[in-house]
Design a protein around this motif. Structure first.
Motif, PDB file in Angstrom:
ATOM      1  N   TYR A 165      41.302  18.610  30.184  1.00 14.03           N
ATOM      2  CA  TYR A 165      40.857  18.908  28.823  1.00 14.03           C
ATOM      3  C   TYR A 165      41.029  17.692  27.918  1.00 14.03           C
ATOM      4  N   MET A 166      42.095  16.954  28.127  1.00  9.29           N
ATOM      5  CA  MET A 166      42.373  15.793  27.284  1.00  9.29           C
ATOM      6  C   MET A 166      41.475  14.599  27.607  1.00  9.29           C
ATOM      7  N   THR A 167      40.999  14.513  28.857  1.00 10.76           N
ATOM      8  CA  THR A 167      40.331  13.277  29.281  1.00 10.76           C
ATOM      9  C   THR A 167      38.876  13.455  29.726  1.00 10.76           C
ATOM     10  N   ASP A 168      38.466  14.670  30.101  1.00 10.30           N
ATOM     11  CA  ASP A 168      37.158  14.821  30.754  1.00 10.30           C
ATOM     12  C   ASP A 168      36.066  15.359  29.846  1.00 10.30           C
ATOM     13  N   GLY A 169      36.318  15.419  28.549  1.00 10.17           N
ATOM     14  CA  GLY A 169      35.268  15.866  27.631  1.00 10.17           C
ATOM     15  C   GLY A 169      35.015  17.355  27.645  1.00 10.17           C
ATOM     16  N   ILE A 170      36.006  18.146  28.032  1.00 14.76           N
ATOM     17  CA  ILE A 170      35.880  19.604  28.026  1.00 14.76           C
ATOM     18  C   ILE A 170      36.276  20.120  26.644  1.00 14.76           C
ATOM     19  N   ASP A 171      35.502  21.054  26.121  1.00 16.18           N
ATOM     20  CA  ASP A 171      35.745  21.563  24.772  1.00 16.18           C
ATOM     21  C   ASP A 171      36.439  22.922  24.751  1.00 16.18           C
ATOM     22  N   VAL A 172      36.090  23.791  25.690  1.00 15.24           N
ATOM     23  CA  VAL A 172      36.650  25.150  25.723  1.00 15.24           C
ATOM     24  C   VAL A 172      36.945  25.509  27.175  1.00 15.24           C
ATOM     25  N   VAL A 173      38.086  26.185  27.385  1.00 14.67           N
ATOM     26  CA  VAL A 173      38.461  26.635  28.730  1.00 14.67           C
ATOM     27  C   VAL A 173      38.626  28.146  28.717  1.00 14.67           C
ATOM     28  N   HIS A 174      37.966  28.814  29.673  1.00  8.10           N
ATOM     29  CA  HIS A 174      38.060  30.263  29.827  1.00  8.10           C
ATOM     30  C   HIS A 174      38.746  30.578  31.156  1.00  8.10           C
ATOM     31  N   LEU A 175      39.426  31.705  31.205  1.00 10.19           N
ATOM     32  CA  LEU A 175      40.109  32.152  32.416  1.00 10.19           C
ATOM     33  C   LEU A 175      39.514  33.483  32.854  1.00 10.19           C
ATOM     34  N   ALA A 176      38.931  33.517  34.070  1.00  8.68           N
ATOM     35  CA  ALA A 176      38.319  34.735  34.617  1.00  8.68           C
ATOM     36  C   ALA A 176      39.183  35.263  35.757  1.00  8.68           C
ATOM     37  N   TYR A 177      39.572  36.530  35.655  1.00  8.48           N
ATOM     38  CA  TYR A 177      40.427  37.145  36.678  1.00  8.48           C
ATOM     39  C   TYR A 177      40.222  38.650  36.650  1.00  8.48           C
ATOM     40  N   ALA A 178      40.879  39.362  37.554  1.00 11.39           N
ATOM     41  CA  ALA A 178      40.779  40.823  37.626  1.00 11.39           C
ATOM     42  C   ALA A 178      42.036  41.436  37.035  1.00 11.39           C
ATOM     43  N   ASN A 179      41.871  42.173  35.950  1.00  8.42           N
ATOM     44  CA  ASN A 179      43.005  42.825  35.299  1.00  8.42           C
ATOM     45  C   ASN A 179      43.300  44.135  36.031  1.00  8.42           C
ATOM     46  N   PHE A 180      44.491  44.253  36.598  1.00  6.33           N
ATOM     47  CA  PHE A 180      44.832  45.427  37.398  1.00  6.33           C
ATOM     48  C   PHE A 180      45.068  46.634  36.500  1.00  6.33           C
ATOM     49  N   ARG A 181      44.329  47.714  36.764  1.00  5.94           N
ATOM     50  CA  ARG A 181      44.514  48.975  36.044  1.00  5.94           C
ATOM     51  C   ARG A 181      45.096  50.040  36.960  1.00  5.94           C
ATOM     52  N   SER A 182      44.501  50.191  38.139  1.00  3.99           N
ATOM     53  CA  SER A 182      44.982  51.135  39.134  1.00  3.99           C
ATOM     54  C   SER A 182      44.434  50.701  40.480  1.00  3.99           C
ATOM     55  N   THR A 183      44.769  51.457  41.529  1.00  4.90           N
ATOM     56  CA  THR A 183      44.265  51.097  42.854  1.00  4.90           C
ATOM     57  C   THR A 183      42.745  51.194  42.919  1.00  4.90           C
ATOM     58  N   LEU A 184      42.150  51.982  42.032  1.00  2.00           N
ATOM     59  CA  LEU A 184      40.698  52.148  42.030  1.00  2.00           C
ATOM     60  C   LEU A 184      40.001  51.292  40.991  1.00  2.00           C
ATOM     61  N   VAL A 185      40.731  50.786  40.022  1.00  2.00           N
ATOM     62  CA  VAL A 185      40.115  50.051  38.910  1.00  2.00           C
ATOM     63  C   VAL A 185      40.781  48.689  38.755  1.00  2.00           C
ATOM     64  N   GLN A 186      39.999  47.634  38.952  1.00  2.00           N
ATOM     65  CA  GLN A 186      40.419  46.273  38.649  1.00  2.00           C
ATOM     66  C   GLN A 186      39.359  45.698  37.712  1.00  2.00           C
ATOM     67  N   GLU A 187      39.728  45.527  36.469  1.00  2.00           N
ATOM     68  CA  GLU A 187      38.759  45.182  35.425  1.00  2.00           C
ATOM     69  C   GLU A 187      38.573  43.665  35.324  1.00  2.00           C
ATOM     70  N   PRO A 188      37.364  43.159  35.618  1.00  2.00           N
ATOM     71  CA  PRO A 188      37.114  41.724  35.429  1.00  2.00           C
ATOM     72  C   PRO A 188      37.296  41.327  33.968  1.00  2.00           C
ATOM     73  N   THR A 189      38.105  40.301  33.733  1.00  2.00           N
ATOM     74  CA  THR A 189      38.460  39.899  32.376  1.00  2.00           C
ATOM     75  C   THR A 189      38.252  38.398  32.212  1.00  2.00           C
ATOM     76  N   ILE A 190      37.738  37.996  31.058  1.00  2.00           N
ATOM     77  CA  ILE A 190      37.568  36.570  30.749  1.00  2.00           C
ATOM     78  C   ILE A 190      38.216  36.306  29.398  1.00  2.00           C
ATOM     79  N   ASP A 191      39.243  35.464  29.390  1.00  2.00           N
ATOM     80  CA  ASP A 191      39.972  35.112  28.172  1.00  2.00           C
ATOM     81  C   ASP A 191      39.812  33.621  27.892  1.00  2.00           C
TER      82      ASP A 191
END
Length: 297
Positions: A165-191
């Motif tokens: 981020y400091m050196t490569d000209g990146i302006d914004v960083v997002h994190l995409a992962y699966a938010n665990f809710r239950s064994t049947l529900v894993q909610e894709p999340t982007i922060d």
């Protein structure tokens, strides 16, 4: 129509597969309990750290002296998506759901004229991203030897991201992962994790948890505290995402193996019925031939 021998071999093969899927379900269930406990234990600390950083950030005046991780680069041209997926399969649509959410985010940003890059964590996301964005992957963090996520792993990823981020000209960083809710529900999340968003929407939740904000004097000043807390907050958010991903993976795998075990049982029943019918037909044919021969004599 399959012969009796072929049906018998097929039934034996499906039974062997059923034993494997049943064992994998039990292993995933055992690992899920530990992974779920770790994910749930990490949520309060991660949430509280975010509240503290946002509270500090709201008191800092944007300017040349403000940390770059807080103030940003002043541009919104290049976005980096950190895509966290699993290393292994046999977990249903766990990884593909996260990849699909990251692709939707990338398409939205591209439609707005932004440049989108990817930082891959885990192996399952790379083939799809490489097919649609062949030049978009700038790095991959190998987690194949990682039995369980550690804070050291999160720190290594966070340090690499901050350096880029400091050196490569990146302006914004997002994190995409699966938010665990239950064994049947894993909610894709982007922060969005860089730059930190001051005065985010969960201030109301923080107020509800801890009451009205108190008058606080910081020593040293807010800028110095943020210079230390901002990289740490990024590592903590990544660590939480890794823990949520692990719990979600085992939950999804347990469900997938349970479905596979039940499907194998249904297939064994169908094949057994078919085998018994053909066996009965063969016996009946033999009896008819014997009776016919006896009558001919």
């Amino acid at each position: 129509m399959a012969s009796l021998k072929a049906l018998k071999l097929r039934i034996g093969s499906v039974k062997s597969t059923q034993k494997i899927t049943k064992a994998m379900k039990m292993v995933a269930a055992a690992k899920l309990r530990r992974a779920q406990q770790s994910a749930e234990a990490g949520r309060p600390y991660s949430s509280r750290m975010t509240d503290v950083v946002q509270s500090l950030a709201s008191r800092v005046t944007a300017g040349p002296q403000a940390p770059k991780l807080l103030a940003g680069t002043g541009k919104d041209d290049t976005h980096l998506i950190v895509l966290a997926t699993a290393d292994r399969g046999l977990a249903g649509a766990f990884s593909s759901n996260v990849v699909r959410a990251a692709r939707r985010k990338a398409e939205e940003l591209t439609a707005q004229g932004r440049t989108v890059l990817f930082y891959i964590v885990g192996r399952k996301g790379r083939p799809v991203i490489q097919r649609f964005y062949p030049k978009g992957i700038i790095a991959q963090y190998d987690t194949s030897e990682m039995k369980a996520p550690t804070y050291a792993n999160a720190q290594a990823i966070a340090k690499d991201l901050v350096d880029r981020y400091m050196t490569d000209g990146i302006d914004v960083v997002h994190l995409a992962y699966a938010n665990f809710r239950s064994t049947l529900v894993q909610e894709p999340t982007i922060d969005q994790i860089i730059p930190v968003q001051a005065g985010a929407a969960n201030d109301t939740e923080a107020t509800a948890r801890s009451g009205p904000p108190a008058a606080v004097e910081y020593e040293p000043d807010e800028e110095e505290i943020l210079a230390d807390l901002l990289p740490r907050n990024i590592a903590i958010q990544i660590y939480r995402a890794l823990l949520e991903n692990q719990a979600g993976f085992y939950g999804s795998q347990m469900t997938a193996m349970d479905n596979a075990t039940r499907n194998a049982g249904d297939m064994i029943n169908r094949l057994s019925i078919q085998y018994n019918r053909q066996r009965q037909a063969a016996i009946t044919t033999e009896l008819v031939e014997i009776i016919s021969g006896a009558e001919a004599l």
